[in-house]
Design an enzyme around this catalytic site. Structure first.
Site, short mmCIF file in Angstrom:
data_model
loop_
_atom_site.label_atom_id
_atom_site.label_comp_id
_atom_site.label_asym_id
_atom_site.label_seq_id
_atom_site.Cartn_x
_atom_site.Cartn_y
_atom_site.Cartn_z
CE1 TYR A 215 -31.28 26.81 11.27
CE2 TYR A 215 -31.62 28.89 10.08
CZ TYR A 215 -31.55 27.46 10.05
OH TYR A 215 -31.32 26.97 8.88
CG HIS A 400 -23.15 19.28 8.13
ND1 HIS A 400 -24.08 20.11 8.66
CD2 HIS A 400 -22.07 20.08 8.63
CE1 HIS A 400 -23.86 21.20 8.92
NE2 HIS A 400 -22.54 21.23 9.03
#
Length: 592
Positions: A215, A400
């Site tokens: 990431y 989410h």
């Protein structure tokens, strides 16, 4: 291979959109594409025909792709090759081509379906493409039901010489010859591109680390013309470095929610690195999100998402998830997101509202659970005081959770009567998060009730997973994108403080658990071991029957006036009836 993995939680309110309804004659098709493998040698394109509820798949093989004598392409619940539903192309040892509808058993061996539902198969040698059609729902128990939401597309190929496809083992292939991708197959039809200045927020010749997963975060200062005047984002899309289509998994652009005059460090590096400046954690307000296969996200012509201006911070942050299973160290990438912006603001400011559960350790998921539900509530009292009389129009949604989330949906009701589901993903993965344009805009009025449920799988955990911000904690949120913007930004709940205190007191006295009234909920949850079926059921009962504490918050963080503690959970009195499946007509061939 039925994909009703959690159907027992949906028995009374299953609703499946029938997408062919209200689609204008010129907008019956949707097209998209995604690479299948990390090297980008296999490209899958699909064209959705909503009028007949069918998808045409085209698998294009590059000249650099490895040779194969068979190729299986299909679907499974979570990306596994065993218990999957595939369409198989294979060439026998006499060089004859075959096309079959197959499924695999628990070991990954192929079995031919009695009903052949992979239709229109043909091999285009000029474009090196394999083409076939597949209905959304064949009503065949051996076939996967294609719904809106995340679909795990599985693939495998091999060089085996075959005389028969029966028993071919997909799981026996080496890792380089099989895999899966997550995509949204049923994208909305008829989306029009918007015009605007292209603000490119990208990496620049980044040498991607040779790790399996990276990431990468990059803080970017907005141009002066944007920081001096509010602009509207009217569309966003990905820009991928050619050849890196299989490397870039998903991307997000976050607004840095700090004082307008606060300078942010120009950090560029691993998002989880210890040296990442703490202040960059404030770069958490999503402005754009893209995942593999996602088309451009276009705002309704009457609305745009505000960006910049003198009252906003001058920085945004790009986050890119790189998927590098081959651990290559020679990747160089300049991918990112393109924001289409305009200084000529549209009629309405769009905004984002949070539905679901509070980010709090008052909620937890017991360990060793296959499908544990948590639900957050946006109650009629909150929409009543927070929304304008004419209501709002919801056009997009981003679901989410963190690592244990497996399904998410939001129910919508008005005066006790359930309306069509606002968004649902029965094969949700935290590794595939995108802002999805809804097939139909949803009108939410003052007094409406929105109920967001998340299903979690903690079979590999002994201790409870606690609600919170860390990736090892859990969340349950639906970020809805809507217009016109209102003061209401957060409409979420948690179990009431009093009910939770009584629960912990009960566990201490009844089960002799070392729980303390002075400890945090997190510590008390972690003290409960083991999580027996009875304890898990007791906790579930607490959550669904106890009063709740509401976060009915404005954009400045303050709550709307009123006592939001100890409120009973509203009930949907008239749920949706189960949708009738639309099955194809079957022509039976009779041998004579």
């Amino acid at each position: 291979m039925s994909n009703w993995f959690f159907v027992f939680f949906l028995s009374v309110y299953t609703f499946i959109y029938t997408f062919s309804v209200n689609v204008s004659p010129g907008h019956r098709f949707a097209e998209s594409e995604s690479v299948l493998d990390p090297s980008g040698e296999f490209l899958l394109k699909w064209r959705v025909d909503y009028a007949v509820r069918k998808i045409k798949f085209t698998l294009t093989v590059s000249e650099k792709a490895p040779a194969f004598n068979w190729f299986a392409l299909g679907f499974s619940d979570r990306g596994q090759l065993n218990n999957s539903d595939v369409c198989l192309f294979w060439t026998d040892y006499k060089a004859r081509d075959h096309f079959e509808d197959m499924h695999t058993n628990g070991q990954g061996n192929l079995i031919r379906d009695q009903k052949q539902n992979c239709e229109g198969f043909y091999l285009n040698t000029n474009s090196q493409s394999i083409i076939f059609d597949r209905l959304f729902d064949t009503c065949d128990d051996d076939d996967y039901v294609i719904e809106d939401g995340t679909v795990h597309v599985v693939w495998a190929h091999g060089i085996d010489k075959l005389f028969s496809s029966k028993g071919l083992c997909l799981t026996c292939t080496v890792p380089q010859r099989h895999g899966f991708v997550r995509v949204r197959l049923l994208t909305p039809p008829g989306l029009q591109k918007a015009n605007g200045y292209q603000l490119r927020i990208t990496n620049k010749d980044l040498k991607v680390p040779g790790d399996d997963t990276t990431y990468w975060c990059k803080v970017v200062r907005l141009p002066e013309f944007v920081t001096s005047k509010v602009h509207h984002i009217v569309q966003f899309e990905s820009t991928i470095t050619p050849g890196n289509e299989g490397l870039v998994h998903h991307m997000e652009v976050f607004y840095c929610d700090e004082d307008p005059h606060k300078e942010m460090p120009a950090y560029e590096g691993n998002c989880f690195a210890a040296e990442r400046p703490a202040i960059t954690k404030s770069c958490s307000k999503v402005k754009a999100a893209w995942a593999m296969g996602a088309p451009p996200f276009t705002y309704p012509k009457e609305a745009g998402l505000p960006l910049g201006g003198p009252k906003a911070n001058k920085y945004v942050m790009l986050e890119v998830h790189y998927n590098n299973p081959e651990l290559r160290k020679d990747w160089v990438d300049s991918s990112g997101i393109v924001l289409y912006i305009t200084g000529r603001k549209r009629t309405y400011d769009a905004a984002i509202m949070e539905l679901g559960l509070e980010y709090t350790d008052k909620m937890a998921i017991p360990g060793e659970q296959k499908a544990f539900p948590l639900t957050g509530y946006c109650i009629p009292q909150c929409t009543g005081v927070g929304l304008p009389d004419e209501g709002i129009t919801v056009f997009g949604s981003q679901l989410h959770t963190h690592l244990t989330g497996a399904a998410v949906w939001t129910r919508h009701s008005r005066q006790g009567v359930e309306l069509p589901v606002l968004n649902k993903d029965m094969h949700y993965s935290t590794h595939f998060q995108e802002i999805r344009i809804l097939h139909r805009p949803v009108k939410v009025l003052p007094g409406d009730f929105l109920e967001t449920t998340c299903i979690y799988n903690t079979e590999d955990k002994l201790n409870a997973t606690i609600g919170g911000h860390a990736i090892t904690d859990e969340m349950c949120v639906n970020y809805i994108h809507y217009y016109p913007a209102t003061e209401l930004e957060v409409c979420k709940s948690a179990v009431s403080n009093e009910a939770l205190e009584k629960y912990f007191d009960f566990e201490k006295r009844w089960d002799d658990i070392p729980i303390s009234s002075k400890a945090t909920p997190r510590d008390n949850y972690l003290a409960i071991q083991p999580w027996t079926r009875l304890r898990a059921d007791t906790l579930h009962t607490l959550y669904v029957e106890s009063p709740i504490s509401m976060q009915c918050n404005k954009s400045d963080g303050s709550r709307f006036q009123g006592d939001w503690e100890g409120i009973p959970i509203p009930k949907i009195k008239l749920p949706l009836s189960e949708e009738i499946r639309i099955c194809p007509k079957i022509n039976y061939l009779v041998e004579t």
